[in-house]
Design a protein around this motif. Structure first.
Motif, mmCIF file in Angstrom:
data_model
loop_
_atom_site.group_PDB
_atom_site.id
_atom_site.type_symbol
_atom_site.label_atom_id
_atom_site.label_comp_id
_atom_site.label_asym_id
_atom_site.label_seq_id
_atom_site.Cartn_x
_atom_site.Cartn_y
_atom_site.Cartn_z
ATOM 1 N N ARG A 1 17.159 -22.900 2.933
ATOM 2 C CA ARG A 1 16.630 -21.837 2.091
ATOM 3 C C ARG A 1 15.113 -22.002 1.892
ATOM 4 N N SER A 2 14.663 -23.257 1.737
ATOM 5 C CA SER A 2 13.227 -23.501 1.560
ATOM 6 C C SER A 2 12.436 -23.085 2.800
ATOM 7 N N SER A 3 13.011 -23.324 3.975
ATOM 8 C CA SER A 3 12.352 -22.913 5.220
ATOM 9 C C SER A 3 12.270 -21.388 5.299
ATOM 10 N N GLN A 4 13.303 -20.724 4.808
ATOM 11 C CA GLN A 4 13.282 -19.264 4.800
ATOM 12 C C GLN A 4 12.173 -18.739 3.886
ATOM 13 N N THR A 5 12.007 -19.381 2.727
ATOM 14 C CA THR A 5 10.959 -18.970 1.792
ATOM 15 C C THR A 5 9.574 -19.129 2.423
ATOM 16 N N VAL A 6 9.367 -20.287 3.048
ATOM 17 C CA VAL A 6 8.081 -20.529 3.721
ATOM 18 C C VAL A 6 7.852 -19.505 4.829
ATOM 19 N N MET A 7 8.916 -19.188 5.581
ATOM 20 C CA MET A 7 8.800 -18.210 6.662
ATOM 21 C C MET A 7 8.385 -16.848 6.118
ATOM 22 N N PHE A 8 9.047 -16.389 5.046
ATOM 23 C CA PHE A 8 8.700 -15.082 4.459
ATOM 24 C C PHE A 8 7.247 -15.075 3.959
ATOM 25 N N LEU A 9 6.841 -16.178 3.338
ATOM 26 C CA LEU A 9 5.485 -16.265 2.812
ATOM 27 C C LEU A 9 4.449 -16.168 3.935
ATOM 28 N N LEU A 10 4.649 -16.958 4.989
ATOM 29 C CA LEU A 10 3.680 -16.972 6.089
ATOM 30 C C LEU A 10 3.692 -15.674 6.874
ATOM 31 N N LEU A 11 4.875 -15.063 7.042
ATOM 32 C CA LEU A 11 4.935 -13.761 7.713
ATOM 33 C C LEU A 11 4.195 -12.695 6.917
ATOM 34 N N SER A 12 4.294 -12.775 5.595
ATOM 35 C CA SER A 12 3.580 -11.816 4.747
ATOM 36 C C SER A 12 2.073 -11.984 4.867
ATOM 37 N N VAL A 13 1.629 -13.238 4.802
ATOM 38 C CA VAL A 13 0.189 -13.499 4.923
ATOM 39 C C VAL A 13 -0.320 -13.071 6.298
ATOM 40 N N ALA A 14 0.436 -13.401 7.342
ATOM 41 C CA ALA A 14 0.035 -13.012 8.697
ATOM 42 C C ALA A 14 -0.021 -11.490 8.832
ATOM 43 N N GLY A 15 0.947 -10.817 8.205
ATOM 44 C CA GLY A 15 0.935 -9.361 8.249
ATOM 45 C C GLY A 15 -0.297 -8.768 7.587
ATOM 46 N N VAL A 16 -0.667 -9.329 6.445
ATOM 47 C CA VAL A 16 -1.871 -8.857 5.750
ATOM 48 C C VAL A 16 -3.109 -9.084 6.614
ATOM 49 N N PHE A 17 -3.210 -10.273 7.217
ATOM 50 C CA PHE A 17 -4.351 -10.584 8.089
ATOM 51 C C PHE A 17 -4.448 -9.561 9.225
ATOM 52 N N ASN A 18 -3.326 -9.290 9.868
ATOM 53 C CA ASN A 18 -3.343 -8.387 11.018
ATOM 54 C C ASN A 18 -3.665 -6.953 10.618
ATOM 55 N N VAL A 19 -3.114 -6.505 9.495
ATOM 56 C CA VAL A 19 -3.384 -5.142 9.045
ATOM 57 C C VAL A 19 -4.858 -4.966 8.690
ATOM 58 N N LEU A 20 -5.418 -5.942 7.955
ATOM 59 C CA LEU A 20 -6.835 -5.859 7.590
ATOM 60 C C LEU A 20 -7.726 -5.881 8.832
ATOM 61 N N ALA A 21 -7.416 -6.780 9.774
ATOM 62 C CA ALA A 21 -8.214 -6.846 11.001
ATOM 63 C C ALA A 21 -8.100 -5.547 11.792
ATOM 64 N N PHE A 22 -6.902 -4.961 11.817
ATOM 65 C CA PHE A 22 -6.701 -3.700 12.541
ATOM 66 C C PHE A 22 -7.521 -2.570 11.923
ATOM 67 N N PHE A 23 -7.473 -2.450 10.592
ATOM 68 C CA PHE A 23 -8.218 -1.365 9.939
ATOM 69 C C PHE A 23 -9.730 -1.555 10.072
ATOM 70 N N HIS A 24 -10.192 -2.802 9.974
ATOM 71 C CA HIS A 24 -11.623 -3.065 10.176
ATOM 72 C C HIS A 24 -12.041 -2.711 11.600
ATOM 73 N N THR A 25 -11.169 -3.028 12.563
ATOM 74 C CA THR A 25 -11.477 -2.709 13.960
ATOM 75 C C THR A 25 -11.546 -1.201 14.159
ATOM 76 N N MET A 26 -10.584 -0.474 13.618
ATOM 77 C CA MET A 26 -10.593 0.986 13.755
ATOM 78 C C MET A 26 -11.818 1.591 13.074
ATOM 79 N N SER A 27 -12.161 1.073 11.902
ATOM 80 C CA SER A 27 -13.329 1.583 11.187
ATOM 81 C C SER A 27 -14.605 1.348 11.992
ATOM 82 N N ALA A 28 -14.717 0.148 12.596
ATOM 83 C CA ALA A 28 -15.907 -0.162 13.394
ATOM 84 C C ALA A 28 -15.998 0.746 14.616
#
Length: 323
Positions: A45-72
Motif C-alpha cells: 500500500r505504501s508503494s502505491q501511495t508513493v506511485m500516485f504521488l510521483l505520477l501526480s507530480v510528473a503529470g504537473v511537470f509535463n502539463v506545465l512544460a507542454f503549456f509553456h511550449t505551446m505559448s512560446a
C-alpha cells in the motif's frame, strides 16, 4: 540525488522557459515509472501511495512544460533559438549577479542588528564590513561603465546611456549617505538612544535603496546590454575589458573579484565570471588566479582551478595555456 538537489530548489523556474525544462519533466517521468514498477513487484500500500504521488507530480511537470511550449510557439518567443551567448564582457553582467546575491545577505544582517545584545552587535559589525565592500565594488563597477563602457556605447547611440550614468551619480550619493549613517550607528561615543534612532532610519531607508538599485541594473541589462552583444565586435569588447581592468588599482581587485565569487548564487556563474575575464585578458590569468587563491577557501579554489586551469601557476599540475 534528491537530497543533493534540495539546496538548488529555489532556482527552479527562475530562468526563462527553454527546452531544458523538459529534462526535469523527463526525470520525473522516469522516477514515476520506477515507482509504478516497484509497486507492481511488491503490491504494498505504501508503494502505491508513493506511485500516485510521483505520477501526480510528473503529470504537473509535463502539463506545465507542454503549456509553456505551446505559448512560446504561438507567441514566437524564439523557443528554437540557441541559448544566450557569453563573451569577454560577460563578467560585467555577472557583477550584477554578485550584487543580487549580496543584497539579501545585507538585508538579513541589517534585520538582525540589536545594539543591546552581543549577538546583535556582531551582526552590526558584519553588516558594516559587507556594506562597505558593496559600496566600493559599486564605485569601481559604475566608474568602469561611466568612463569606458557607456562612453563607447554612446559613440554608437548618442544619449542612450545618459539616464543610467545619472543613476550612477545618484546611487553613489545615496550609498555614501547610508555608509555615513552606518558609521554613526557604529560610533560608541554617541548615546545609545541616538544610535538606535540612526539604526531605525537605516532599517527603513536601505531596503528601498536596494530595490531601486535592482531596478537600475535590470534596466541596464534590458536596454544597454544588447548594444554590446549586437554592435560591439569581439576585439572592441576585449579592448574595453582591458581598459576597465587597468583603470582599477590592484588592491581594489582584491575586493572586487572575491566579492563576486562569494555572492554569485550559482557556481557556474563564478566559473563564467573568471573565464570571461581570462578570455578578455589571457595575459592576466595568473594575476586573477593569485587574487582568487588569496581570498577564497580551499574548497572553492579547488572547484575553480579544475574548471579554469589557465589561472593556476604555469607548470603546475593541471595547468594549461588559455586558447
Amino acid at each position: 540525488y534528491a537530497w543533493m538537489a534540495l539546496p538548488y530548489i529555489s532556482f527552479l523556474g527562475r530562468d526563462k522557459f527553454n527546452k531544458g525544462y523538459w529534462i526535469d519533466a523527463f526525470c520525473m517521468d522516469c522516477l514515476a515509472c520506477a515507482s509504478a514498477l516497484f509497486y507492481a513487484l511488491n503490491n504494498y500500500r505504501s508503494s502505491q501511495t508513493v506511485m500516485f504521488l510521483l505520477l501526480s507530480v510528473a503529470g504537473v511537470f509535463n502539463v506545465l512544460a507542454f503549456f509553456h511550449t505551446m505559448s512560446a510557439l504561438i507567441n514566437q518567443r524564439g523557443f528554437f533559438t540557441p541559448m544566450e551567448k557569453w563573451g569577454p564582457m560577460s563578467w560585467f553582467k555577472l557583477t550584477h549577479e554578485g550584487f543580487r546575491g549580496a543584497i539579501p545577505k545585507l538585508k538579513k544582517a541589517l534585520a538582525a542588528i540589536d545594539l543591546e545584545s552581543k549577538t546583535g552587535q556582531r551582526q552590526l559589525e558584519v553588516f558594516a564590513a559587507n556594506y562597505s565592500t558593496f559600496v566600493r565594488v559599486h564605485e569601481e563597477h559604475s566608474t568602469h561603465e561611466d568612463k569606458i563602457i557607456f562612453k563607447t556605447f554612446s559613440d554608437f547611440f548618442p544619449g542612450h546611456c545618459d539616464k543610467y550614468m545619472q543613476d550612477h551619480e545618484d546611487d553613489r550619493a545615496v550609498m555614501e549617505e547610508k555608509r555615513i549613517l552606518t558609521n554613526q550607528v557604529l560610533d560608541t561615543s554617541l548615546a545609545l538612544q541616538e544610535r538606535q534612532a540612526k539604526l531605525q532610519q537605516l532599517k527603513e531607508e536601505l531596503p528601498t535603496m536596494f530595490d531601486e538599485f535592482l531596478e537600475h541594473i535590470r534596466g541596464e541589462e534590458d536596454n544597454l546590454q544588447p548594444i554590446g552583444k549586437k554592435y560591439m565586435p569581439l576585439e572592441l569588447q576585449k579592448q574595453m575589458a582591458r581598459q576597465c581592468f587597468q583603470s582599477t588599482p590592484a588592491d581594489r581587485w582584491e575586493e572586487y573579484i572575491p566579492f563576486i565569487l562569494h555572492n554569485a548564487p550559482r557556481h557556474p556563474q563564478r566559473i563564467r565570471f573568471l573565464k570571461s575575464m581570462c578570455w578578455s585578458m589571457p595575459e592576466r590569468a595568473q594575476q586573477i588566479g593569485a587574487i582568487v587563491y588569496r581570498n577564497v577557501d580551499a574548497v572553492m579554489w579547488k572547484r575553480l582551478d579544475i574548471e579554469i586551469p589557465e589561472m593556476i601557476p604555469r607548470g603546475e599540475s593541471n595547468w594549461r595555456r588559455y586558447v
